[in-house]
Design a protein around this motif. Structure first.
Motif, PDB file in Angstrom:
ATOM      1  N   PRO A 169       9.662  -4.049  -7.051  1.00 50.74           N
ATOM      2  CA  PRO A 169      10.748  -2.901  -6.720  1.00 50.74           C
ATOM      3  C   PRO A 169      10.966  -1.667  -7.729  1.00 50.74           C
ATOM      4  O   PRO A 169      11.296  -0.404  -7.214  1.00 50.74           O
ATOM      5  N   GLU A 170      10.805  -1.546  -8.932  1.00 47.54           N
ATOM      6  CA  GLU A 170      10.132  -0.954  -9.754  1.00 47.54           C
ATOM      7  C   GLU A 170       9.059   0.638  -8.892  1.00 47.54           C
ATOM      8  O   GLU A 170       8.060  -0.079  -8.692  1.00 47.54           O
ATOM      9  N   ALA A 171       9.734   1.346 -10.224  1.00 47.27           N
ATOM     10  CA  ALA A 171       8.619   2.656 -10.075  1.00 47.27           C
ATOM     11  C   ALA A 171       7.160   2.536 -10.604  1.00 47.27           C
ATOM     12  O   ALA A 171       7.286   1.509 -11.300  1.00 47.27           O
ATOM     13  N   VAL A 172       6.196   2.702 -10.261  1.00 44.83           N
ATOM     14  CA  VAL A 172       4.625   1.916 -10.731  1.00 44.83           C
ATOM     15  C   VAL A 172       3.963   3.364 -11.104  1.00 44.83           C
ATOM     16  O   VAL A 172       3.296   3.700  -9.362  1.00 44.83           O
ATOM     17  N   LEU A 173       3.328   3.870 -11.860  1.00 42.04           N
ATOM     18  CA  LEU A 173       1.824   4.939 -11.773  1.00 42.04           C
ATOM     19  C   LEU A 173       1.295   4.470 -12.120  1.00 42.04           C
ATOM     20  O   LEU A 173       0.839   3.846 -12.953  1.00 42.04           O
ATOM     21  N   ALA A 174      -0.001   4.824 -11.299  1.00 45.41           N
ATOM     22  CA  ALA A 174      -1.206   4.853 -11.652  1.00 45.41           C
ATOM     23  C   ALA A 174      -1.479   4.698 -12.784  1.00 45.41           C
ATOM     24  O   ALA A 174      -2.159   5.770 -13.432  1.00 45.41           O
TER      25      ALA A 174
ATOM     26  N   MET B  83       0.921  -0.706   0.175  1.00 40.91           N
ATOM     27  CA  MET B  83      -0.187  -0.037   0.196  1.00 40.91           C
ATOM     28  C   MET B  83       0.813   1.866  -0.477  1.00 40.91           C
ATOM     29  O   MET B  83       1.930   1.277   0.593  1.00 40.91           O
ATOM     30  N   CYS B  84       0.555   2.131  -0.815  1.00 44.85           N
ATOM     31  CA  CYS B  84       1.311   3.374  -0.880  1.00 44.85           C
ATOM     32  C   CYS B  84       0.996   4.168   0.677  1.00 44.85           C
ATOM     33  O   CYS B  84       0.093   3.958   1.087  1.00 44.85           O
TER      34      CYS B  84
ATOM     35  N   GLU C  84       5.420   8.310   0.226  1.00 48.55           N
ATOM     36  CA  GLU C  84       6.403   8.287  -0.587  1.00 48.55           C
ATOM     37  C   GLU C  84       5.705   8.365  -2.351  1.00 48.55           C
ATOM     38  O   GLU C  84       6.735   8.632  -2.506  1.00 48.55           O
ATOM     39  N   VAL C  85       5.022   8.964  -2.058  1.00 48.46           N
ATOM     40  CA  VAL C  85       3.985   8.683  -3.369  1.00 48.46           C
ATOM     41  C   VAL C  85       3.477   9.889  -3.182  1.00 48.46           C
ATOM     42  O   VAL C  85       2.878  10.799  -2.375  1.00 48.46           O
ATOM     43  N   VAL C  86       3.318  11.123  -4.717  1.00 53.53           N
ATOM     44  CA  VAL C  86       2.824  12.021  -4.885  1.00 53.53           C
ATOM     45  C   VAL C  86       1.511  11.300  -5.070  1.00 53.53           C
ATOM     46  O   VAL C  86       1.223  10.928  -5.122  1.00 53.53           O
ATOM     47  N   PRO C  87       1.061  12.423  -4.364  1.00 52.62           N
ATOM     48  CA  PRO C  87      -1.040  12.957  -3.824  1.00 52.62           C
ATOM     49  C   PRO C  87      -1.688  13.407  -5.193  1.00 52.62           C
ATOM     50  O   PRO C  87      -2.362  14.374  -5.141  1.00 52.62           O
ATOM     51  N   THR C  88      -1.196  12.602  -6.487  1.00 50.50           N
ATOM     52  CA  THR C  88      -2.026  12.997  -7.795  1.00 50.50           C
ATOM     53  C   THR C  88      -3.210  12.452  -7.294  1.00 50.50           C
ATOM     54  O   THR C  88      -3.914  11.341  -6.573  1.00 50.50           O
TER      55      THR C  88
END
Length: 72
Positions: free
Chosen positions: A63-68, A1-2, A6-10
């Motif tokens: 482990p890699e970054a994922v964008l929704a 879970m994000c 740690e994650v930009v709140p877009t």
């Protein structure tokens, strides 16, 4: 879970996180979550479908970054 530390709140990431939080309680009611729609402003909104939430959650464990909503 994000975590939004740690994650930009877009709008997309907020919609994904909201859907992830709602999946289990909705299933406990015997229903399925169809869609989350977040309207940030008259010009900016996003929709994420319940079936996509599990895929996004599985990708976020990698482990890699994922964008929704973005698939490579």
């Amino acid at each position: 879970m994000c975590s939004f530390e740690e994650v930009v709140p877009t709008a997309e990431n907020i919609a994904v996180r909201s859907g992830q939080l709602l999946l289990a309680p909705v299933r406990e009611l015997g229903a399925e979550l169809h869609k989350i729609k977040l309207i940030e402003s008259p010009n900016n909104s996003c929709e994420i479908y319940g079936g996509d939430l599990e895929e996004v959650a599985a990708q976020s464990q990698q482990p890699e970054a994922v964008l929704a909503g973005v698939r490579s």
